[in-house]
Design an enzyme around this catalytic site. Structure first.
Site: not given
Length: 634
Positions: A160, A264
């Site tokens: 991320e 995710e």
């Protein structure tokens, strides 16, 4: 001839040259007691998943500079081999930053001893530390790569980074860390919607808001992009309009269409102290998963099984308000914290079975649990009496943050509590100047006078004559694991505390990280008291649990207790706090033994007098994540 691993050369993944859809699930080995690894992966296989994803927490594998742990609970190689034995492929997410609602996003706290440290950048101190860590980590997992006959089919580059994006050279550096050490499997990045714009890695440079146009317009970069780019993947929970097309559009310009992967898909959500337990209803989750599969998208359930933040390892959020996360990482995942197959798991199994030509394996039998008879606290020891069993206190004119204490072979204190003591000659207005990280109980002559934290920064000390001892019991409640505040996560007392506008000086500082060695000293050497009329908190309380027959999983019900930590046979189960939502601690049966078991509580505020066991978890009041603003989940 080399094996043909996972490829992303068209709109569909291929593995060994054949079409392949990733049906993945996240289970973190460091959150699941090792004896339960096999059960959790069998449950994953029975649900119809074909790929295991796991983070790798640097702070556990290198708790002190140059000291590496890859054995017992941290035997990553055995975990990956077990996945292969189960018939699961593996996507490895080695960080070095992992987020994961884990203290400092998995980064070791000793990095913060450098006052100029810039985490997740090419700052030399960080680069050097990452290189030394990867020198140990990558050779450990390289024999398990697909090209060498292992199950690892892809490796994620950092995590991320598009939401951080402070250094355009950083992601290429991490990519090169992997490739230069022989990682040749498919590389991926993982970002939320906004982060996708800045989180990729291609052509030797990091895509940032300042240079994204350069990447789009420069044909000279196309060859490097084709050779070096990592596949971009997305993280989300709600299937917003255009999310999948957004992911497709964000793949590197000039590259043919790529397969789409939700790295995710958030199957639930984590909890923070003082708020409600998050739930994500099974029907809402299933609708999104079904839609993704119908569009040909690959998916990874984050989490398939959450597990537990045992010890002091929980992370925290801070987007203006500091919010530490709870011990349980149940996550409202398909497999509960204790390994139960929930309604989500059953519905997913029915759905995923449609994407298999063979019948799925049988679901393993549930683990038996027991509600043991309550046990009464038999002995107690005050915090002050326990100080004899800590290491020698450090004397410092100014208060030192815990990371810079000369303890743990000069790696500082990472977790737990730190006690600061000094003398004062007057009462008056005590002001923390917001330099307490994160919460401090304040004592004068070892009598409680107040609590300091982010919201409460002033306490009035009573007036008296002569010198008196002023004590601060400071708790590191968990370092932030996500966002821009990572460099500001030093804990303890991090600046001046003033009394009547004068800064306090002359401290004795005790490290109370409550490691097994300290608990063992208390158990075998301390003079515990049995007269509960003299009970004082904060302090330690001890009880004995006798187990007949084979031990079983259970939950310790914490109703009636205040705030503290529970140790069973030396194992730190984690924190409890009466503000909830969590009102229990999970106790794996494998940490108990037939016969006598030792239970020690460190309690800060108030005692119940007994420990009560239950077969089921009490998560407290709940809130549906679909009723929360979307931005609160990012």
């Amino acid at each position: 001839m080399s094996r043909r691993g996972l490829r992303a050369d068209s709109t569909q993944f291929t593995l060994e040259g054949k079409p392949f859809r990733i049906l993945g699930g996240s289970v973190h080995y460091f959150r699941v007691p090792r004896p339960y690894w096999r059960d959790r992966l069998l449950q994953m296989k029975a649900c119809g998943l074909n790929t295991l994803t796991t983070y790798v927490p640097w702070n556990l594998h290198e708790p002190e500079r140059g000291t590496f742990h890859f054995h017992d609970q941290l035997d990553l190689k055995s975990y990956i081999r077990l996945a292969a034995e189960m018939g699961l492929w593996v996507i490895l997410r080695p960080g070095p930053y992992i987020c994961a609602e884990w203290d400092l996003g998995g980064l070791p706290s000793w990095l913060l001893q450098d006052k100029d440290m810039q985490l997740r950048t090419t700052y030399p101190g960080f680069v050097n530390a990452v290189n030394l860590y990867f020198d140990k980590l990558i050779p450990t997992v390289k024999p398990l790569m697909f090209e060498e006959g292992g199950p690892i089919i892809a490796v994620q580059v950092e995590n991320e980074y598009g939401s951080y994006a402070k250094d355009e050279e950083y992601m290429p550096f991490i990519r090169n860390c992997l490739q230069s050490r022989g990682v040749n499997e498919l590389l991926m990045t993982s970002d939320n919607w906004e982060g996708l714009k800045y989180g990729g890695v291609a052509g030797g440079k990091q895509v940032t808001p300042d240079n994204i146009l350069h990447f789009i317009l420069s044909p000279l970069l196309m060859f490097e992009i084709l050779i070096f780019s990592a596949l971009k993947t997305i993280n989300f929970q709600r299937l917003s309009v255009g999310a999948i097309q957004h992911l497709a559009d964000m793949q590197e310009s000039g590259v043919p269409q790529k397969p789409l992967l939700v790295m995710e898909y958030w199957s639930g959500w984590f909890d923070v102290w003082g708020e409600h337990h998050h739930v994500f209803h099974a029907e809402d989750m299933l609708a999104v998963v079904s839609e993704l599969l119908s569009r040909g998208v690959s998916i990874n359930l984050y989490m398939f099984h959450g597990g537990t933040n045992f010890g002091f390892m929980n992370g925290a959020l801070d987007f203006g308000t500091y919010k530490p996360q709870v011990t349980s990482y149940d996550y409202d995942a398909p497999l509960s914290e204790a390994g139960d197959c929930t309604m989500k798991c059953q519905l997913l199994r029915n759905l995923f079975s449609q994407y298999h030509s063979e019948p799925l394996p049988q679901v393993p039998s549930p683990q038996e649990r027991r509600a043991y008879e309550p046990v009464v606290m038999q002995q107690h020891l005050s915090l002050w009496d326990s100080l004899h069993f800590t290491d020698k206190p450090h004397r410092s004119e100014k208060a030192l943050n815990m990371e810079n204490l000369p303890v743990n072979n000069n790696n500082g204190q990472s977790y737990g509590y730190t006690l600061y003591e000094t003398t004062v000659t007057s009462g008056g207005a005590l002001n923390s100047m917001n330099n307490i990280r994160d919460r401090a109980l304040v004592f004068v002559e070892r009598e409680y006078v107040g609590c300091l934290d982010y919201k409460t920064q002033k306490v009035t000390l009573p007036e008296a004559k002569g010198e008196r001892m002023l004590s601060f019991l400071v708790e590191n409640c968990g370092r932030v694991n996500y966002g821009k505040a990572l460099n500001d996560q030093r804990k303890g007392i991090v600046g001046d505390i003033v009394l009547n506008h004068s800064p306090l000086r002359g401290f004795n500082i005790f490290c109370l990280d409550m490691k097994p060695r300290f608990i063992n000293r208390l158990t075998h050497t301390a003079q515990w008291k049995t007269d509960f009329r003299s009970l004082a908190v904060p302090g330690f309380l001890q009880a004995r649990l006798n187990v007949d027959g084979s031990p079983r999983d259970t939950f310790i019900q914490m109703t009636g207790w205040g705030k503290g930590v529970v140790f069973v046979n030396g194992q730190n189960l984690g924190r409890y706090w009466f503000i909830g939502p969590q009102r229990f601690l999970y106790l794996p049966g494998h940490w108990l033994r037939s016969g006598e078991n030792q239970i020690i509580l460190f309690e800060e505020q108030r005692t119940n007098g007994e420990v009560v066991f239950t077969e089921n978890a009490d998560h407290g009041k709940t809130i549906d994540v679909y009723k929360l603003p979307f931005c609160t989940l990012l």
